[in-house]
Enzyme design. Structure first.
Site, PDB file in Angstrom:
ATOM      1  N   CYS A  42       0.453  -1.082   0.001  1.00 30.39           N
ATOM      2  CA  CYS A  42      -0.801   0.117   0.004  1.00 30.39           C
ATOM      3  C   CYS A  42       1.030   1.585   0.174  1.00 30.39           C
ATOM      4  O   CYS A  42       1.910   1.240   0.744  1.00 30.39           O
ATOM      5  CB  CYS A  42      -1.192   0.076   1.110  1.00 30.39           C
ATOM      6  SG  CYS A  42      -2.289   1.670   1.109  1.00 30.39           S
ATOM      7  N   ASP A  96       0.625   3.858   2.025  1.00 32.45           N
ATOM      8  CA  ASP A  96       0.170   4.481   2.734  1.00 32.45           C
ATOM      9  C   ASP A  96       1.556   4.854   3.484  1.00 32.45           C
ATOM     10  O   ASP A  96       2.601   4.153   3.900  1.00 32.45           O
ATOM     11  CB  ASP A  96      -0.026   3.454   3.434  1.00 32.45           C
ATOM     12  CG  ASP A  96      -0.625   3.900   5.284  1.00 32.45           C
ATOM     13  OD1 ASP A  96       0.085   4.494   5.721  1.00 32.45           O
ATOM     14  OD2 ASP A  96      -1.647   4.057   5.386  1.00 32.45           O
ATOM     15  N   ARG A 119       3.168   4.782   6.557  1.00 34.85           N
ATOM     16  CA  ARG A 119       3.543   4.387   7.341  1.00 34.85           C
ATOM     17  C   ARG A 119       3.800   2.851   7.314  1.00 34.85           C
ATOM     18  O   ARG A 119       4.629   2.386   8.305  1.00 34.85           O
ATOM     19  CB  ARG A 119       2.470   4.252   8.353  1.00 34.85           C
ATOM     20  CG  ARG A 119       1.832   5.537   9.023  1.00 34.85           C
ATOM     21  CD  ARG A 119       0.567   5.640   9.410  1.00 34.85           C
ATOM     22  NE  ARG A 119      -0.805   5.074   8.873  1.00 34.85           N
ATOM     23  CZ  ARG A 119      -2.443   4.953   8.665  1.00 34.85           C
ATOM     24  NH1 ARG A 119      -1.969   5.492  10.098  1.00 34.85           N
ATOM     25  NH2 ARG A 119      -2.782   4.769   7.925  1.00 34.85           N
ATOM     26  N   HIS A 152      -2.146  -3.596   4.736  1.00 36.79           N
ATOM     27  CA  HIS A 152      -2.191  -3.368   6.609  1.00 36.79           C
ATOM     28  C   HIS A 152      -3.157  -3.404   6.703  1.00 36.79           C
ATOM     29  O   HIS A 152      -4.173  -2.967   6.569  1.00 36.79           O
ATOM     30  CB  HIS A 152      -1.187  -2.352   6.486  1.00 36.79           C
ATOM     31  CG  HIS A 152      -1.349  -1.230   6.026  1.00 36.79           C
ATOM     32  ND1 HIS A 152      -2.560   0.055   6.726  1.00 36.79           N
ATOM     33  CD2 HIS A 152      -1.701  -0.363   5.157  1.00 36.79           C
ATOM     34  CE1 HIS A 152      -2.891   0.758   5.861  1.00 36.79           C
ATOM     35  NE2 HIS A 152      -2.551   0.827   5.333  1.00 36.79           N
ATOM     36  N   CYS A 156      -6.387  -0.455   6.419  1.00 35.58           N
ATOM     37  CA  CYS A 156      -6.282   0.519   5.411  1.00 35.58           C
ATOM     38  C   CYS A 156      -7.216   1.683   5.404  1.00 35.58           C
ATOM     39  O   CYS A 156      -8.476   1.129   4.689  1.00 35.58           O
ATOM     40  CB  CYS A 156      -6.121  -0.177   4.521  1.00 35.58           C
ATOM     41  SG  CYS A 156      -5.765   0.119   2.985  1.00 35.58           S
TER      42      CYS A 156
HETATM   43 CO    CO Z   1      -3.517   1.755   2.744  1.00 39.39          CO
END
Ligand code: CO
Length: 199
Positions: free
Chosen positions: A42, A44, A46, A98, A101
């Site tokens: 992803c 993302d 993080r 994750h 998400c």
């Molecule tokens: Co995500």
């Protein structure tokens, strides 16, 4: 501008530290990359592939998009997969989602978000196909479970691409893994058996 200066300064400090640890580090990497892993994760911020797996530059080939979706009509992910399998000859493809998400969460909402809804439709299709497994779960558990189902479905999508099918037909060993990352403790776990080609 101030924040960008922080990045450039940070880069200088990082490069200097790498050279101090290993003087040949950059000259060796500049010649070639030979990663054994393709990471499909992803976007993302993080969930940075290298950092959470403790891998150095040169050790993992990375593709990231919203909610680690693999679609057979996406030229971007297919091109990355083809290069990784046919040229770099990676031995493992890791599809990593994750918990928590935002993409998966948005797919569960009955709300318009604009263009991205077309992308999220893939996740909604998975939710519809696996409706029975999501039924009766509270909202947090539904999100967690759909994050897992999304990883598993996209790992299967990787396995069904012509790229992986052709690699297996040639006898090339490439395993496909379904992993998920916990934002609240930084730990990865495998959530399904690896999909394996010829031994
Ligand atoms: Co995500």
């Amino acid at each position: 501008m101030e924040s960008l200066k922080t990045l450039l300064d940070g880069n200088k400090a990082w490069a200097a530290a790498q050279v101090q640890q290993d003087p040949e580090f950059f000259s060796r990497l500049a010649k070639q990359q030979a990663p054994e892993y393709l990471w499909i994760g992803c976007s993302d911020s993080r969930v940075p592939a290298n950092q959470i797996t403790n891998l150095q530059p040169g050790e993992v080939f990375v593709h990231r998009n919203i909610a680690n979706v693999v679609v057979q009509t996406d030229m971007n992910v297919l091109s990355v997969l083809q290069f990784a399998v046919e040229v770099l000859k990676v031995k493992h493809v890791i599809v990593c989602g994750h918990y928590g998400c935002g993409g998966v969460k948005a797919a569960l909402e009955n709300q318009r978000h604009g263009l991205i809804d077309n992308w999220l439709r893939h996740i909604q299709n998975i939710a519809r196909r696996r409706e029975g497994e999501l039924e009766g779960l509270d909202p947090a558990k539904t999100l967690d479970r759909l994050c897992e189902l999304n990883v598993i479905a996209n790992a299967e999508n990787v396995a069904r691409t012509t790229i992986i099918q052709d690699a297996w037909d040639r006898g090339q060993k490439v395993d496909i893994h379904s992993w998920i990352y916990r934002l609240d403790n930084g730990l990865l776990s495998s959530i399904a058996p690896a999909i394996q080609g010829p031994r």
